[in-house]
Design a protein around this motif. Structure first.
Motif, PDB file in Angstrom:
ATOM      1  N   ASN A 224       0.827  -1.213   0.000  1.00 49.63           N
ATOM      2  CA  ASN A 224       0.000   0.000   0.000  1.00 49.63           C
ATOM      3  C   ASN A 224       0.860   1.261   0.000  1.00 49.63           C
ATOM      4  O   ASN A 224       0.394   2.333   0.368  1.00 49.63           O
ATOM      5  N   PRO A 246      -5.024   3.336   2.690  1.00 47.74           N
ATOM      6  CA  PRO A 246      -5.766   2.159   2.227  1.00 47.74           C
ATOM      7  C   PRO A 246      -4.982   0.886   2.505  1.00 47.74           C
ATOM      8  O   PRO A 246      -3.755   0.915   2.628  1.00 47.74           O
ATOM      9  N   ARG A 249      -2.892  -3.793  -1.727  1.00 47.86           N
ATOM     10  CA  ARG A 249      -3.709  -4.364  -2.800  1.00 47.86           C
ATOM     11  C   ARG A 249      -2.922  -4.474  -4.100  1.00 47.86           C
ATOM     12  O   ARG A 249      -1.872  -3.868  -4.278  1.00 47.86           O
ATOM     13  N   HIS A 252      -5.559  -2.936  -8.815  1.00 44.55           N
ATOM     14  CA  HIS A 252      -6.413  -1.776  -8.580  1.00 44.55           C
ATOM     15  C   HIS A 252      -6.109  -0.729  -9.655  1.00 44.55           C
ATOM     16  O   HIS A 252      -5.376  -0.999 -10.601  1.00 44.55           O
ATOM     17  N   SER A 269      -7.308  -7.449  -2.190  1.00 48.36           N
ATOM     18  CA  SER A 269      -6.660  -7.174  -0.908  1.00 48.36           C
ATOM     19  C   SER A 269      -5.634  -8.242  -0.554  1.00 48.36           C
ATOM     20  O   SER A 269      -5.492  -9.259  -1.247  1.00 48.36           O
ATOM     21  N   ASP A 277     -13.641  -0.060  -2.558  1.00 45.02           N
ATOM     22  CA  ASP A 277     -13.435   1.221  -1.887  1.00 45.02           C
ATOM     23  C   ASP A 277     -12.748   2.220  -2.805  1.00 45.02           C
ATOM     24  O   ASP A 277     -11.997   1.859  -3.706  1.00 45.02           O
ATOM     25  N   TRP A 279     -10.510   5.960  -2.809  1.00 46.75           N
ATOM     26  CA  TRP A 279      -9.697   6.856  -1.987  1.00 46.75           C
ATOM     27  C   TRP A 279      -9.118   7.967  -2.860  1.00 46.75           C
ATOM     28  O   TRP A 279      -8.810   7.741  -4.039  1.00 46.75           O
ATOM     29  N   TRP A 288      -4.417  10.694   2.580  1.00 43.72           N
ATOM     30  CA  TRP A 288      -5.433   9.869   1.953  1.00 43.72           C
ATOM     31  C   TRP A 288      -6.784  10.194   2.583  1.00 43.72           C
ATOM     32  O   TRP A 288      -6.871  10.429   3.788  1.00 43.72           O
ATOM     33  N   GLU A 290     -10.889   8.570   2.304  1.00 44.20           N
ATOM     34  CA  GLU A 290     -11.803   7.637   1.653  1.00 44.20           C
ATOM     35  C   GLU A 290     -12.991   8.402   1.081  1.00 44.20           C
ATOM     36  O   GLU A 290     -13.496   9.351   1.688  1.00 44.20           O
TER      37      GLU A 290
END
Length: 395
Positions: A224, A246, A249, A252, A269, A277, A279, A288, A290
């Motif tokens: 991340n 976040p 992952r 993405h 994830s 989600d 961000w 960051w 969300e």
């Protein structure tokens, strides 16, 4: 007859897919490649199909491509440069490739050209890599692929080995390569600073003269972290957020949302769960945040995300399930994230287009508009046709 053909074209819907590639040029989204589920098997989509989505009308068209058609692949990296779509790398039935192709994004006929470099050496075969465009050049980063054992310097941590077989190593890299289309040349710039760890399936975006990468996978780890590369000085720097971040992952997307912010969406994830989600990262404050959005029930991974006009982000396709499962849930809808308030003109145009069919008085006044504006509104009205299957969802 003409009206009937127009109606059927509006009902055309792109095939479901993951691992494809896409770019936006003007009001059009161009989609190529990837794979889908068919009879309990995963199959590459035809490489001579080019799907074009009109973001104003909400209409798909599919074109048969000619020329030097690349093999059917997933995991290729694409970008738009000087009116062309370039693809590099990817994985076909024979494994990873290191070829580069381009197609001109204009007219009603699309022909592939295989680009043969005259100077330098192409990167080793790879897929699931990233790229940026800067000063007319394409800069590639990372990915998963293979090299000959003799090509790998174990003392250099730019390649992390995943598997070895018959003199060939597979693994993740953090290499930076540059392609100049005007010179048909490959180069490997000398970067400075601490480079990100080798990885693949990371997300990337461009702000100004800086290329950003976020997350990605190496071995069993999904990261991340966020790094940027100054494409003028070739200096790497890691950005350490001053807020909550976040979860790690891969698969993405990261898209420029403004001159100073990046939008992250979805992915897989650390515990292999598809995510939905969103961000926003502010590169100036290093924070960051969300984002609330209505697509929480639409997890996506190995999708594409492209910046559109008025700060829109257009997410297309991908999987809503863990893609290593057979018969996974591939998608074919387009999700449009509104990342900033729309200009007044677009608000008015959308309002008229959406309501003109319902209100006779409003519809009858359309011919009173200036001809160019009237044509624009009528084109936008196609997006809101009640009989059309709505495969575009707007936030």
């Amino acid at each position: 007859m003409e009206s009937s053909l127009f109606e059927s074209r509006l009902e055309l819907v792109a095939r479901e897919r993951s691992g494809h590639t896409a770019v936006v040029e003007g009001d059009l989204l161009y989609v190529w490649g990837g794979y889908m589920s068919l009879d309990d098997d995963e199959v590459f989509l035809p490489s001579d199909e080019f799907w074009v989505y009109d973001l104003v009308q909400g209409a798909w068209q599919v074109f048969h491509m000619t020329g030097e058609v690349p093999p059917s692949m997933s995991g290729s990296c694409s970008c738009s440069l000087n009116g062309h779509m370039y693809i590099f790398g990817g994985c076909d039935d024979n494994g990873q490739t290191n070829q580069i192709y381009r197609v001109k994004l204009s007219g009603d006929h699309y022909a592939w050209t295989k680009v043969v470099h005259r100077v330098g050496s192409a990167p080793s075969p790879r897929d699931k890599l990233s790229c940026w465009v800067h000063k007319g050049r394409i800069i590639y980063f990372g990915g998963y692929g293979h090299k000959l054992v003799a090509e790998v310097d174990r003392r250099n941590r730019s390649f992390i080995v995943d598997d070895i077989s018959e003199g060939v190593m597979w693994g993740w890299n953090n290499e930076v390569h540059m392609f100049d289309p005007t010179q048909s040349s490959w180069g490997q710039p000398q970067t400075h600073g601490r480079a990100p760890a080798p990885r693949a399936a990371q997300a990337c975006a461009m702000l100004g003269n800086r290329g950003y990468i976020c997350g990605g996978r190496v071995k069993e780890t999904r990261k991340n972290d966020i790094h940027c590369l100054d494409l003028d000085s070739w200096m790497w720097s890691e950005i350490v957020p001053v807020s909550s971040v976040p979860v790690g992952r891969s698969w993405h997307s990261l898209t420029a949302a403004s001159d100073s912010s990046l939008f992250l969406f979805g992915g897989l994830s650390v515990d292999c769960k598809p995510m939905s989600d969103g961000w926003v990262f502010d590169v100036e404050t290093k924070t960051w945040g969300e984002v609330e959005h209505p697509f929480k029930n639409k997890p996506r991974l190995w999708h594409t995300a492209c910046p559109g006009k008025d700060s829109d982000v257009i997410v297309f396709g991908g999987s809503c399930d863990y893609i290593l499962l057979v018969d996974t849930g591939h998608c074919n809808d387009a999700l449009v994230f509104q990342m900033a308030p729309y200009p007044l003109f677009r608000i008015c145009e959308d309002y008229i287009a959406k309501n003109a069919r319902e209100y006779d008085a409003l519809r009858k006044q359309l011919p009173l508009l200036p001809p160019k504006l009237c044509a624009s509104v009528r084109r936008r009205m196609s997006f809101y046709r009640p009989s059309k299957k709505q495969h575009t969802q707007v936030f």
